[in-house]
Design an enzyme around this catalytic site. Structure first.
Site, PDB file in Angstrom:
ATOM      1  N   GLY A 292      51.059  21.929 -37.552  1.00  0.00           N
ATOM      2  CA  GLY A 292      51.089  23.386 -37.147  1.00  0.00           C
ATOM      3  C   GLY A 292      51.113  24.022 -35.659  1.00  0.00           C
TER       4      GLY A 292
ATOM      5  N   LYS B 183      41.771  26.356 -39.178  1.00  0.00           N
ATOM      6  CA  LYS B 183      41.496  25.460 -40.177  1.00  0.00           C
ATOM      7  C   LYS B 183      39.330  25.841 -40.147  1.00  0.00           C
ATOM      8  CE  LYS B 183      42.453  21.373 -41.102  1.00  0.00           C
ATOM      9  NZ  LYS B 183      41.859  19.405 -40.886  1.00  0.00           N
TER      10      LYS B 183
ATOM     11  N   THR C  64      46.224  26.427 -42.792  1.00  0.00           N
ATOM     12  CA  THR C  64      47.520  26.745 -43.246  1.00  0.00           C
ATOM     13  C   THR C  64      48.769  25.891 -43.292  1.00  0.00           C
ATOM     14  OG1 THR C  64      47.851  28.141 -41.346  1.00  0.00           O
ATOM     15  CG2 THR C  64      47.749  29.229 -42.610  1.00  0.00           C
TER      16      THR C  64
ATOM     17  N   ASN D  27      51.790  24.727 -42.991  1.00  0.00           N
ATOM     18  CA  ASN D  27      53.302  24.596 -42.061  1.00  0.00           C
ATOM     19  C   ASN D  27      53.831  24.050 -42.484  1.00  0.00           C
ATOM     20  OD1 ASN D  27      50.585  25.703 -40.516  1.00  0.00           O
ATOM     21  ND2 ASN D  27      52.500  26.456 -38.858  1.00  0.00           N
TER      22      ASN D  27
ATOM     23  N   GLU E  63      53.120  29.966 -43.162  1.00  0.00           N
ATOM     24  CA  GLU E  63      52.401  29.451 -43.095  1.00  0.00           C
ATOM     25  C   GLU E  63      51.355  29.426 -43.839  1.00  0.00           C
ATOM     26  OE1 GLU E  63      49.883  29.371 -39.442  1.00  0.00           O
ATOM     27  OE2 GLU E  63      51.108  30.347 -38.547  1.00  0.00           O
TER      28      GLU E  63
ATOM     29  N   ARG F 119      52.143  43.381 -46.927  1.00  0.00           N
ATOM     30  CA  ARG F 119      52.584  43.911 -45.700  1.00  0.00           C
ATOM     31  C   ARG F 119      53.265  43.184 -44.974  1.00  0.00           C
ATOM     32  NH1 ARG F 119      49.495  41.711 -41.785  1.00  0.00           N
ATOM     33  NH2 ARG F 119      47.856  40.194 -42.856  1.00  0.00           N
TER      34      ARG F 119
ATOM     35  N   PHE G 102      46.409  42.452 -33.322  1.00  0.00           N
ATOM     36  CA  PHE G 102      45.509  43.604 -34.155  1.00  0.00           C
ATOM     37  C   PHE G 102      44.683  43.018 -32.895  1.00  0.00           C
ATOM     38  CE2 PHE G 102      46.834  41.739 -38.049  1.00  0.00           C
ATOM     39  CZ  PHE G 102      46.107  42.322 -39.106  1.00  0.00           C
TER      40      PHE G 102
HETATM   41  P1  ADP Z   1      47.927  23.325 -38.193  1.00  0.00           P
HETATM   42  O1  ADP Z   1      48.077  24.067 -37.152  1.00  0.00           O
HETATM   43  O2  ADP Z   1      48.283  21.812 -38.045  1.00  0.00           O
HETATM   44  O3  ADP Z   1      49.004  23.672 -39.617  1.00  0.00           O
HETATM   45  P2  ADP Z   1      45.684  24.163 -39.192  1.00  0.00           P
HETATM   46  O4  ADP Z   1      44.041  24.509 -38.884  1.00  0.00           O
HETATM   47  O5  ADP Z   1      46.377  24.951 -40.754  1.00  0.00           O
HETATM   48  O6  ADP Z   1      46.890  23.338 -38.949  1.00  0.00           O
HETATM   49  O7  ADP Z   1      45.307  23.219 -40.601  1.00  0.00           O
HETATM   50  C1  ADP Z   1      46.203  23.198 -41.935  1.00  0.00           C
HETATM   51  C2  ADP Z   1      45.702  21.615 -42.405  1.00  0.00           C
HETATM   52  O8  ADP Z   1      44.502  22.015 -43.453  1.00  0.00           O
HETATM   53  C3  ADP Z   1      46.995  21.882 -44.057  1.00  0.00           C
HETATM   54  O9  ADP Z   1      48.692  21.420 -42.943  1.00  0.00           O
HETATM   55  C4  ADP Z   1      46.959  20.633 -44.933  1.00  0.00           C
HETATM   56  O10 ADP Z   1      46.386  19.371 -44.781  1.00  0.00           O
HETATM   57  C5  ADP Z   1      45.010  21.016 -44.835  1.00  0.00           C
HETATM   58  N1  ADP Z   1      44.302  21.939 -45.511  1.00  0.00           N
HETATM   59  C6  ADP Z   1      43.095  21.454 -45.959  1.00  0.00           C
HETATM   60  N2  ADP Z   1      42.994  22.764 -47.096  1.00  0.00           N
HETATM   61  C7  ADP Z   1      43.549  23.030 -46.868  1.00  0.00           C
HETATM   62  C8  ADP Z   1      44.412  25.095 -47.942  1.00  0.00           C
HETATM   63  N3  ADP Z   1      43.322  25.301 -48.373  1.00  0.00           N
HETATM   64  N4  ADP Z   1      45.521  25.328 -47.707  1.00  0.00           N
HETATM   65  C9  ADP Z   1      46.339  25.061 -46.457  1.00  0.00           C
HETATM   66  N5  ADP Z   1      46.528  23.657 -45.708  1.00  0.00           N
HETATM   67  C10 ADP Z   1      44.678  23.479 -46.198  1.00  0.00           C
HETATM   68  N1  RBF Z   2      49.266  36.658 -38.052  1.00  0.00           N
HETATM   69  C1  RBF Z   2      49.605  37.219 -37.088  1.00  0.00           C
HETATM   70  O1  RBF Z   2      49.930  37.274 -35.573  1.00  0.00           O
HETATM   71  N2  RBF Z   2      49.071  38.955 -38.058  1.00  0.00           N
HETATM   72  C2  RBF Z   2      49.625  39.264 -39.149  1.00  0.00           C
HETATM   73  O2  RBF Z   2      49.286  39.813 -39.598  1.00  0.00           O
HETATM   74  C3  RBF Z   2      48.768  38.135 -39.899  1.00  0.00           C
HETATM   75  N3  RBF Z   2      48.902  37.859 -41.298  1.00  0.00           N
HETATM   76  C4  RBF Z   2      48.386  36.418 -41.704  1.00  0.00           C
HETATM   77  C5  RBF Z   2      48.348  36.279 -43.374  1.00  0.00           C
HETATM   78  C6  RBF Z   2      48.258  35.635 -44.074  1.00  0.00           C
HETATM   79  C7  RBF Z   2      47.701  35.430 -45.382  1.00  0.00           C
HETATM   80  C8  RBF Z   2      48.111  34.357 -43.202  1.00  0.00           C
HETATM   81  C9  RBF Z   2      47.238  32.574 -43.813  1.00  0.00           C
HETATM   82  C10 RBF Z   2      48.351  33.992 -41.792  1.00  0.00           C
HETATM   83  C11 RBF Z   2      48.914  35.585 -41.335  1.00  0.00           C
HETATM   84  N4  RBF Z   2      48.498  35.339 -39.436  1.00  0.00           N
HETATM   85  C12 RBF Z   2      48.804  36.512 -38.862  1.00  0.00           C
HETATM   86  C13 RBF Z   2      48.580  34.233 -39.571  1.00  0.00           C
HETATM   87  C14 RBF Z   2      48.170  33.740 -38.025  1.00  0.00           C
HETATM   88  O3  RBF Z   2      48.131  34.140 -37.172  1.00  0.00           O
HETATM   89  C15 RBF Z   2      47.560  32.238 -38.304  1.00  0.00           C
HETATM   90  O4  RBF Z   2      47.633  31.579 -39.566  1.00  0.00           O
HETATM   91  C16 RBF Z   2      47.006  31.304 -37.498  1.00  0.00           C
HETATM   92  O5  RBF Z   2      47.180  30.390 -36.451  1.00  0.00           O
HETATM   93  C17 RBF Z   2      45.276  31.491 -37.309  1.00  0.00           C
HETATM   94  O6  RBF Z   2      44.246  31.014 -36.335  1.00  0.00           O
HETATM   95 MG    MG Z   3      48.773  25.881 -40.158  1.00  0.00          MG
END
Ligand code: ADP
Ligand code: RBF
Ligand code: MG
Length: 298
Positions: A165, A171, A177, A179, A229, A254, A259
């Site tokens: 992502g 994390k 998340t 992606n 995500e 929602r 925010f």
């Molecule tokens: P990115 O910006 O690359 O998506 P994140 O900080 O969102 O980085 O971390 C996502 C990665 O963390 C996922 O691709 C996965 O490999 C790992 N991961 C570990 N635990 C979880 C979890 N509970 N849910 C989703 N991804 C997780």
């Molecule tokens: N990002 C937003 O800008 N607005 C949102 O309302 C929002 N809701 C989220 C809800 C969930 C359940 C998740 C997993 C992510 C959401 N995000 C939202 C995304 C968030 O900005 C993104 O995962 C960032 O990378 C977190 O640091």
């Molecule tokens: Mg992610």
């Protein structure tokens, strides 16, 4: 009173739910569009029960002016035998919103391009999707289909390898998340409004997990790309980039929001997680966890 793109249910998710709801409560509804009446009728004949739900269908060929104009709305009100000021127009186009206001009606805008919502200032309310319409705000019967802060939707599936992502440190914030690439899914994504959804996630080598996800532009970060995500509600001891991830989405929570601070965004996401975690134990949602798609590794 509905207008324009209404014939394309794909363009307006939640249209079917709204039409069934209103006609079930005997709320008189009209469909007004600039297309010729014949075209409208052909289009809505593909949607079961729609034709019977509209008391009035009015085409652009039935009023003198061609462009979206107050006349078409006024004519529809006349045929419904309702005062214009008692009509609610649901519109996705800017000229349509202007025309509805000029007709003296209340107007809810559902812009087909969410990034343009700031242009719809003359509307009485701008919503991201019909899933977010609250009929009771407009003196209409409220939806009763929300269960434990969730809206059940027709389940849909999406999958692919987990990609990198934005690396914004979700994390680190305790909200990783996984992606998915949006490339193969542009149509599917256009059918589903951005927002927070939940369901089940399958990683064939690891199991099936609850998940809550955001689909959208992350207004807080003002992304230029729509992202998918999912946050899997499980503690993993390693990353799983590249692994095939399959999702079944079963409900809506929602719309995406902006925010004032990162803390308030994180707090909201934790609320979403709690809602999803509890709702997924309900039989109507939990039954999907046995779906073979979640264990399929292709
Ligand atoms: P990115 O910006 O690359 O998506 P994140 O900080 O969102 O980085 O971390 C996502 C990665 O963390 C996922 O691709 C996965 O490999 C790992 N991961 C570990 N635990 C979880 C979890 N509970 N849910 C989703 N991804 C997780
Ligand atoms: N990002 C937003 O800008 N607005 C949102 O309302 C929002 N809701 C989220 C809800 C969930 C359940 C998740 C997993 C992510 C959401 N995000 C939202 C995304 C968030 O900005 C993104 O995962 C960032 O990378 C977190 O640091
Ligand atoms: Mg992610």
């Amino acid at each position: 009173m509905f207008s324009n793109q209404w014939c394309n249910i794909k363009a307006l998710p939640g249209a079917n739910r709204l039409i069934k709801h209103l006609s079930g409560h005997r709320v008189p509804i009209a469909l007004a569009s600039n297309s010729p009446r014949e075209n409208i009728e052909t289009k809505i004949s593909f949607h079961q029960g729609w034709k019977e739900s509209f008391l009035v269908i009015i085409g652009g060929d039935e009023v003198r002016s061609g462009k979206p104009s107050p006349e078409i709305f006024l004519e529809a009100a006349k045929r419904l035998n309702i005062e214009p000021s008692s009509c609610l127009v649901i519109e996705d186009s800017l000229p349509g919103v202007t025309a509805g206001k000029a007709a003296g009606m209340e107007v809810v805008a559902v812009p087909s391009l969410p990034k343009q919502s700031h242009l719809f200032t003359s509307a009485d309310e701008v919503i991201n999707s019909l899933l977010d319409l609250h009929p009771e705000k407009w003196g209409l019967p409220p939806f009763k289909d929300w269960i434990k802060d969730t809206l059940p939707i027709e389940s849909w599936q999406i999958g692919g390898p987990v990609i990198k992502g934005f690396g914004r440190g979700s994390k680190v914030l305790g909200i990783p998340t996984a992606n998915l690439s949006t490339e193969r899914y542009s149509t599917l994504l256009s059918e589903h409004p951005s927002g927070v959804y939940f369901g089940w996630a399958g990683l064939p080598m690891r199991g099936v997990f609850k998940m809550v996800m955001s689909i959208g532009w992350n207004p807080y970060f003002n992304n230029t790309e729509k992202t998918i995500e999912p946050w899997l509600l499980h503690d993993f001891d390693e990353d799983f980039y590249g692994e095939e991830l399959h999702l079944i989405i079963v409900g809506y929570i929602r719309p995406e929001a902006n925010f004032p601070s990162l803390e308030s965004l994180i707090e909201k996401i934790h609320e979403d997680r709690k809602i999803a975690e509890e709702a997924l134990d309900l039989p109507m949602y939990s039954k999907f966890k046995d779906d073979p798609y979640l264990k399929d590794s292709t």
